[in-house]
Scaffold this active site. Structure first.
Site, PDB file in Angstrom:
ATOM      1  N   LYS A  24       5.333   4.550  -3.134  1.00  0.00           N
ATOM      2  CA  LYS A  24       6.195   4.417  -4.318  1.00  0.00           C
ATOM      3  C   LYS A  24       7.345   3.458  -4.021  1.00  0.00           C
ATOM      4  CE  LYS A  24       9.076   7.247  -7.323  1.00  0.00           C
ATOM      5  NZ  LYS A  24      10.016   8.342  -7.127  1.00  0.00           N
ATOM      6  N   ASP A 137       6.933  19.054   1.881  1.00  0.00           N
ATOM      7  CA  ASP A 137       6.093  18.117   1.116  1.00  0.00           C
ATOM      8  C   ASP A 137       4.725  17.961   1.775  1.00  0.00           C
ATOM      9  OD1 ASP A 137       6.683  14.766  -0.263  1.00  0.00           O
ATOM     10  OD2 ASP A 137       5.653  16.538  -1.028  1.00  0.00           O
ATOM     11  N   LYS A 139       1.173  17.666   1.870  1.00  0.00           N
ATOM     12  CA  LYS A 139       0.073  17.401   0.926  1.00  0.00           C
ATOM     13  C   LYS A 139      -0.800  16.319   1.549  1.00  0.00           C
ATOM     14  CE  LYS A 139       3.085  14.275  -1.654  1.00  0.00           C
ATOM     15  NZ  LYS A 139       3.888  14.120  -2.873  1.00  0.00           N
ATOM     16  N   ASN A 142       0.451  12.932   2.683  1.00  0.00           N
ATOM     17  CA  ASN A 142       1.389  12.820   3.810  1.00  0.00           C
ATOM     18  C   ASN A 142       0.727  13.130   5.139  1.00  0.00           C
ATOM     19  OD1 ASN A 142       3.400  12.095   2.104  1.00  0.00           O
ATOM     20  ND2 ASN A 142       4.275  14.154   1.928  1.00  0.00           N
ATOM     21  N   ASP A 155       5.947  11.316   6.879  1.00  0.00           N
ATOM     22  CA  ASP A 155       6.859  11.252   5.734  1.00  0.00           C
ATOM     23  C   ASP A 155       7.715  12.501   5.565  1.00  0.00           C
ATOM     24  OD1 ASP A 155       6.627  10.060   2.306  1.00  0.00           O
ATOM     25  OD2 ASP A 155       8.293  10.718   3.567  1.00  0.00           O
ATOM     26  N   THR A 172       3.622  15.343  -7.530  1.00  0.00           N
ATOM     27  CA  THR A 172       2.763  16.398  -8.018  1.00  0.00           C
ATOM     28  C   THR A 172       3.366  17.770  -7.764  1.00  0.00           C
ATOM     29  OG1 THR A 172       0.655  17.502  -7.724  1.00  0.00           O
ATOM     30  CG2 THR A 172       1.527  16.375  -5.813  1.00  0.00           C
TER      31      THR A 172
HETATM   32  C1  LIG Z   1      -1.090   4.260   5.576  1.00  0.00           C
HETATM   33  N1  LIG Z   1      -1.159   4.275   7.044  1.00  0.00           N
HETATM   34  N2  LIG Z   1      -2.305   4.011   7.714  1.00  0.00           N
HETATM   35  C2  LIG Z   1      -2.079   4.112   9.014  1.00  0.00           C
HETATM   36  C3  LIG Z   1      -0.725   4.442   9.203  1.00  0.00           C
HETATM   37  N3  LIG Z   1      -0.005   4.666  10.318  1.00  0.00           N
HETATM   38  C4  LIG Z   1       1.286   4.984  10.157  1.00  0.00           C
HETATM   39  N4  LIG Z   1       1.916   5.090   8.948  1.00  0.00           N
HETATM   40  C5  LIG Z   1       1.208   4.863   7.842  1.00  0.00           C
HETATM   41  N5  LIG Z   1       1.836   4.982   6.640  1.00  0.00           N
HETATM   42  C6  LIG Z   1       3.247   5.330   6.539  1.00  0.00           C
HETATM   43  C7  LIG Z   1       3.412   6.849   6.694  1.00  0.00           C
HETATM   44  C8  LIG Z   1       4.851   7.232   6.646  1.00  0.00           C
HETATM   45  C9  LIG Z   1       5.550   7.887   7.613  1.00  0.00           C
HETATM   46  N6  LIG Z   1       6.830   8.150   7.312  1.00  0.00           N
HETATM   47  C10 LIG Z   1       7.168   7.718   6.116  1.00  0.00           C
HETATM   48  N7  LIG Z   1       8.448   7.916   5.618  1.00  0.00           N
HETATM   49  C11 LIG Z   1       8.807   7.468   4.378  1.00  0.00           C
HETATM   50  O1  LIG Z   1       8.058   6.828   3.671  1.00  0.00           O
HETATM   51  N8  LIG Z   1      10.079   7.804   4.043  1.00  0.00           N
HETATM   52  C12 LIG Z   1      10.673   7.474   2.838  1.00  0.00           C
HETATM   53  C13 LIG Z   1      10.232   6.424   2.059  1.00  0.00           C
HETATM   54  C14 LIG Z   1      10.908   6.172   0.862  1.00  0.00           C
HETATM   55  C15 LIG Z   1      11.999   6.945   0.437  1.00  0.00           C
HETATM   56  C16 LIG Z   1      12.385   7.978   1.262  1.00  0.00           C
HETATM   57  C17 LIG Z   1      13.536   8.836   0.837  1.00  0.00           C
HETATM   58  F1  LIG Z   1      14.608   8.049   0.798  1.00  0.00           F
HETATM   59  F2  LIG Z   1      13.265   9.337  -0.376  1.00  0.00           F
HETATM   60  F3  LIG Z   1      13.713   9.822   1.701  1.00  0.00           F
HETATM   61  C18 LIG Z   1      11.751   8.262   2.437  1.00  0.00           C
HETATM   62  S1  LIG Z   1       5.885   6.959   5.327  1.00  0.00           S
HETATM   63  C19 LIG Z   1      -0.161   4.540   7.941  1.00  0.00           C
END
Ligand SMILES: Cn1ncc2ncnc(NCCc3cnc(NC(=O)Nc4cccc(C(F)(F)F)c4)s3)c21
Length: 273
Positions: A24, A137, A139, A142, A155, A172
Site C-alpha cells: 500500500k 496483524d 495474516k 504478512n 511487517d 481486512t
Molecule cells: C515480497 N517479498 N518477497 C521476498 C521478500 N523478502 C523480504 N521482504 C519482502 N517484503 C517486505 C516485507 C516487509 C517487512 N516489513 C515490512 N514493514 C513495513 O512494510 N512497514 C510499514 C510500511 C508502511 C507503513 C508502515 C506504518 F507506518 F504504517 F507503520 C509500516 S514490509 C519480500
C-alpha cells in the site's frame, strides 16, 4: 546495537535488483549491499503517503520494536534510512517469497505443512509476547517463506508494546478478534485468535468468517459463527485446536505454549521443529 544499526546508510550503498512486491505504501526490491555483497530486501516508502496517512509514529515504533527482535521465524529489519522524499527499510530477504501466493497456488495446505507453519508462528509469538510485543496483524500477506521453507512473520507496522493498545481500522477485518472489532481493551491473546484464523485458512483455503459484506464478517466474528466445511476433509484434532483458539472470551483461548502440546501439533510436526 550492532554496527549495521549504527551506520548511516544511503541508496548508494546498494545495487537495486528486481521488484519483489508492491504494498500500500510502496514497493519492495531485491538489493545487494555493495561492500559486503549481502543480499537484502529494500522497502521504499513515500514520505508523502506516510504523512497523508499519519502513520509515521507507527513506522518509528516498528523500527524500534524490530531492532530488539531476533528469532528465526521473524523477518529481520536491519535498519532504515531516508532521503528527501522516501524512507527505506533494510529487510532480511525471504528467498521463497510470500506465503499467500503459495496458499493461492496450492488452494490449501496439507495438515503436516499447516501444523508446521502454525507451530513456527506459535514459537515466534511466544517470543514476541515474552518481550511484551503483540503483532496484531497476523495474516497471510504478512508471512514470508525463507530459503529453507521456514516461515517468517513480517511487517510489524501494527505491532505494539502491550502497555499502549490503540488501533485504527484498516485493511481486512477477517483476522481481527471480537475485542478488536468491538474496539475494547485487547492484549496478546489477540494473536492467538489470528493464529486460529490462519490455521483454519491454511487447511480450508479461506478464513472462517469470510462474507460478502463487511457487516456480515463483523457479525460472524463477534458471534464466533464457526463452521467447518465437509470438503476438504480435515482431522477432528485440527478442528479441536481451531475451536480452542477461536473463543470469544480472550482469556479462555488456548495459550500458545499449550498449543505446542496439542495432539494435532504433536502428530504433525517432527520434533526438530
Ligand atoms: C515480497 N517479498 N518477497 C521476498 C521478500 N523478502 C523480504 N521482504 C519482502 N517484503 C517486505 C516485507 C516487509 C517487512 N516489513 C515490512 N514493514 C513495513 O512494510 N512497514 C510499514 C510500511 C508502511 C507503513 C508502515 C506504518 F507506518 F504504517 F507503520 C509500516 S514490509 C519480500
Amino acid at each position: 546495537v550492532s554496527a549495521a544499526e549504527k551506520k548511516r546508510w544511503t541508496l548508494n550503498d546498494f545495487n537495486i535488483g528486481k521488484p519483489l512486491g508492491r504494498g500500500k505504501f510502496g514497493h519492495v526490491y531485491l538489493a545487494r549491499e555493495k561492500r559486503s555483497n549481502h543480499i537484502v530486501a529494500l522497502k521504499v516508502l513515500f514520505k508523502s503517503q506516510l504523512q497523508q496517512s499519519q502513520v509515521e509514529h507507527q513506522l518509528r515504533r516498528e523500527v524500534e520494536i524490530q531492532s530488539h527482535l531476533r528469532h528465526p521465524n521473524i523477518l529481520r529489519l536491519y535498519g532504515y534510512f531516508y532521503d528527501q522524499s522516501r524512507v527505506y527499510l533494510i529487510l532480511e530477504y525471504a528467498a521463497r517469497g510470500e506465503l499467500y501466493k503459495e496458499l493461492q497456488k496450492c488452494k490449501y495446505f496439507s495438515e503436516r505443512r499447516a501444523a508446521s507453519y502454525v507451530a513456527s508462528l506459535a514459537r515466534a509469538l511466544i517470543y514476541c509476547h515474552g518481550k511484551h510485543v503483540i503483532h496484531r496483524d497476523i495474516k497471510p500477506e504478512n508471512l514470508l517463506i525463507g530459503a529453507q521453507g521456514e516461515l517468517k512473520i513480517a511487517d510489524f507496522g501494527w505491532s505494539v508494546h502491550t502497555f499502549n493498545r490503540r488501533r485504527t481500522m484498516c485493511g481486512t477485518l477477517d483476522y481481527l478478534p471480537p475485542e478488536m472489532v468491538e474496539s475494547v481493551e485487547h492484549d496478546s491473546n489477540v494473536d492467538i485468535w489470528s493464529l486460529g484464523i490462519l490455521c483454519y485458512e491454511f487447511l480450508y483455503g479461506v478464513p472462517p468468517f469470510e462474507a460478502e459484506k463487511h457487516s456480515d464478517t463483523y457479525r460472524r466474528i463477534v458471534q464466533v459463527d464457526l463452521k467447518f466445511p465437509s470438503k476438504p476433509i480435515v482431522s477432528s484434532a485440527a478442528k479441536d485446536l481451531i475451536s480452542q483458539m477461536l473463543v470469544k472470551d480472550s482469556s479462555k483461548r488456548l495459550p500458545l505454549h499449550k498449543l505446542l502440546e496439542h495432539p494435532w501439533i504433536i502428530q504433525n510436526v517432527d520434533p526438530s521443529g
